[in-house]
Design an enzyme around this catalytic site. Structure first.
Site, PDB file in Angstrom:
ATOM      1  N   ASP A 219       0.852  -1.199   0.000  1.00  0.00           N
ATOM      2  CA  ASP A 219       0.000   0.000   0.000  1.00  0.00           C
ATOM      3  C   ASP A 219       0.887   1.249   0.000  1.00  0.00           C
ATOM      4  O   ASP A 219       2.036   1.174  -0.422  1.00  0.00           O
ATOM      5  CB  ASP A 219      -0.965  -0.042   1.195  1.00  0.00           C
ATOM      6  CG  ASP A 219      -2.277   0.657   0.892  1.00  0.00           C
ATOM      7  OD1 ASP A 219      -2.235   1.835   0.516  1.00  0.00           O
ATOM      8  OD2 ASP A 219      -3.341   0.034   1.036  1.00  0.00           O
ATOM      9  N   HIS A 242       1.955   1.907  -3.251  1.00  0.00           N
ATOM     10  CA  HIS A 242       1.039   2.838  -3.894  1.00  0.00           C
ATOM     11  C   HIS A 242       1.562   4.272  -3.877  1.00  0.00           C
ATOM     12  O   HIS A 242       0.835   5.204  -4.187  1.00  0.00           O
ATOM     13  CB  HIS A 242      -0.348   2.764  -3.233  1.00  0.00           C
ATOM     14  CG  HIS A 242      -1.014   1.430  -3.411  1.00  0.00           C
ATOM     15  ND1 HIS A 242      -2.261   1.136  -2.929  1.00  0.00           N
ATOM     16  CD2 HIS A 242      -0.585   0.294  -4.027  1.00  0.00           C
ATOM     17  CE1 HIS A 242      -2.575  -0.122  -3.239  1.00  0.00           C
ATOM     18  NE2 HIS A 242      -1.570  -0.644  -3.894  1.00  0.00           N
TER      19      HIS A 242
END
Ligand SMILES: *[C@@H]1O[C@H](CO)[C@@H](O)[C@H](O)[C@H]1NC(C)=O
Ligand SMILES: *[C@@H]1O[C@H](CO)[C@@H](O)[C@H](O)[C@H]1NC(C)=O
Ligand SMILES: *[C@@H]1O[C@H](CO)[C@@H](O)[C@H](O)[C@H]1NC(C)=O
Ligand SMILES: *[C@@H]1O[C@H](CO)[C@@H](O)[C@H](O)[C@H]1NC(C)=O
Ligand SMILES: *[C@@H]1O[C@H](CO)[C@@H](O)[C@H](O)[C@H]1NC(C)=O
Ligand SMILES: *[C@@H]1O[C@H](CO)[C@@H](O)[C@H](O)[C@H]1NC(C)=O
Length: 408
Positions: A219, A242
């Protein structure tokens, strides 16, 4: 004579005091007093060593020597009487199955401590694989809490350095209501496909520096939530993951402003996003995100290198009609180079209701080598000042119509 003696006594006292200052009292969990042994659970030994160290009127140091130890859970609570260091040289291993934790959302927590140093070169191994498989929080609002590897709350004037956080079940580090604290020389690692394993999340904190960190997770590498101020992220490498994000913002009621963010000299490799500001479209109350500066960033094969997404809406279906009430203000993107994995290298989708203001794009040089069309950029509800870059990257297309919602 008496005078001479008391003089000598004073010298001796000063000498001892300076030794005590230079060498903090050491509380070694494997000493006879605490009795921890590699291979066994150190929860009790560590808790006892911490409470003794924390009560010490002189600077103290809790030591976990090299070796691998099991740790069911830990909460290290202050205030302590003097500066305190937790030196983890070995590996602390979480149970693979979180089971019943006292705080179901936390494996290791630090709270209410001034002048904490967490260091030692050791590893906090969250053993998250089982938990990632069971994580349904993206579709289940009432999902079971999942422990975060390291939670810092109400920590001030502190340092977290030279440690590794590995395979956390949830976020790796969560920094909440902390001030004036530096996170440096960290390694944070979890696989690309692990769910919600954000590297460092910061919320409601002021004066936090993250520097010299190597972060690769499933993430965001770094995410910055509401009420964060004077946060600098420098010399960080990110990937997989991310990207480095501000937000998401505007999801909850009465969120506070974000101000003063600097992201400088960072490299992002194979990440889904590069530098991103994300806000939900249907924010319940207004706030601002301002004075946000990105500079000297290298992108390597990043899918969305430069992104303002005020229609952020992962997994759930949002109401697309209301526009975000988060005002984005005073943002610069300077000297950002490298390669994009998609042709849309710069995407600034601002709020229809409160357009972005004072946005600057300067010296952005991103390339696209794929076959999905020419390199391009999109700006919506924003008119940035643009200098030193090719047209394709400087708002080549614009749209004021509602755009399709982002999927991730
Ligand atoms: C951190 O600073 C803020 C404002 O600068 C202050 O309101 C808050 O009490 C401080 N937090 C702690 C834990 O000291
Ligand atoms: C963080 O970095 C900024 C800018 O380099 C510096 O002014 C500040 O003192 C640093 N804060 C801490 C807690 O080290
Ligand atoms: C930029 O960051 C890298 C680490 O990612 C570091 O090695 C290098 O010294 C930094 N450069 C500057 C100019 O600070
Ligand atoms: C580039 O990024 C894409 C999407 O993340 C990935 O599928 C691909 O393997 C990456 N290419 C390289 C050379 O790493
Ligand atoms: C934006 O930047 C300008 C100039 O640096 C400053 O005067 C203004 O207060 C800033 N606005 C906000 C909302 O931070
Ligand atoms: C942009 O970068 C490419 C390669 O990374 C380089 O060949 C080109 O000269 C650069 N363009 C500018 C305007 O700096």
């Amino acid at each position: 004579m008496a005078l001479k003696l008391s003089f000598l006594a004073m010298i001796l006292f000063l000498l001892l005091a300076s030794i005590a200052k230079a060498h903090p009292s050491v509380f070694d969990v494997t000493s006879a007093t605490y009795g921890a042994k590699p291979g066994s659970d150190v929860s009790k030994a560590l808790a006892k060593a911490w409470s003794d160290a924390c009560a010490s009127p002189l600077a103290s140091k809790v030591v976990v020597p090299s070796g691998t130890y099991k740790l069911k859970e830990a909460t290290f609570k202050g205030p302590c009487k003097a500066p305190i260091e937790m030196q983890v040289r070995g590996t602390l291993q979480a149970p693979a199955n979180a089971g019943q934790l006292t705080r179901p959302d936390t494996w290791v927590g630090f709270q209410y401590i001034d002048m904490l140093t967490l260091s030692g070169g050791g590893t906090f191994d969250g053993q998250g694989a089982l938990a990632w498989g069971q994580n349904d929080c993206h579709k289940n609002k009432n999902c079971k809490p999942i422990p975060i590897n390291l939670r810092f709350e109400f920590i001030t004037n502190s340092r977290v350095q030279d440690i590794t956080s590995l395979n956390s079940k949830n976020f790796h580090m969560h920094v909440f209501r902390c001030n004036h604290t530096t996170f440096q020389h960290l390694t944070i690692t979890a696989p690309d496909e692990s769910i919600n394993t954000d590297g460092i999340h910061i919320g409601a904190s002021t004066g936090i520096n993250i520097t010299h960190a190597k972060i690769g997770t499933g993430d965001d590498c770094v995410s910055i939530g509401d009420d964060s101020h004077q946060i600098t992220v420098t010399d960080v490498t990110c990937g997989p993951g991310h990207g480095i994000s501000i937000g998401s913002l505007g999801r909850y009621k009465e969120e506070k402003d974000v101000t003063g963010i600097i992201v400088k000299n960072c490299t992002l490799t194979n990440t889904q996003n590069g530098v991103r500001i994300k806000t939900w479209p249907d924010s319940p109350s207004p706030s601002t995100a301002s004075d946000i500066h990105y500079e000297d960033i290298i992108m390597v094969n990043v899918s969305n290198p430069i992104l303002i997404d005020q229609l952020y809406c992962p997994y759930t279906r949002c109401d697309q009609k209301p526009s975000s009430k988060v005002k984005i203000n005073n943002v610069s993107f300077k000297n950002i180079k490298g390669s994009s994995f998609t042709p849309l290298a710069v995407k600034l989708v601002c709020s229809r209701g409160v357009p972005c203001e004072n946005v600057e794009l300067a010296g952005i040089n991103l390339t696209y080598g794929g076959d999905q069309g020419p390199l391009t950029s999109l700006c919506s509800n924003v008119k940035p000042t643009i200098t030193g870059m090719i047209k394709a990257l400087g708002c080549a297309t614009s749209s004021l119509a509602p755009l399709p919602l982002s999927k991730k």
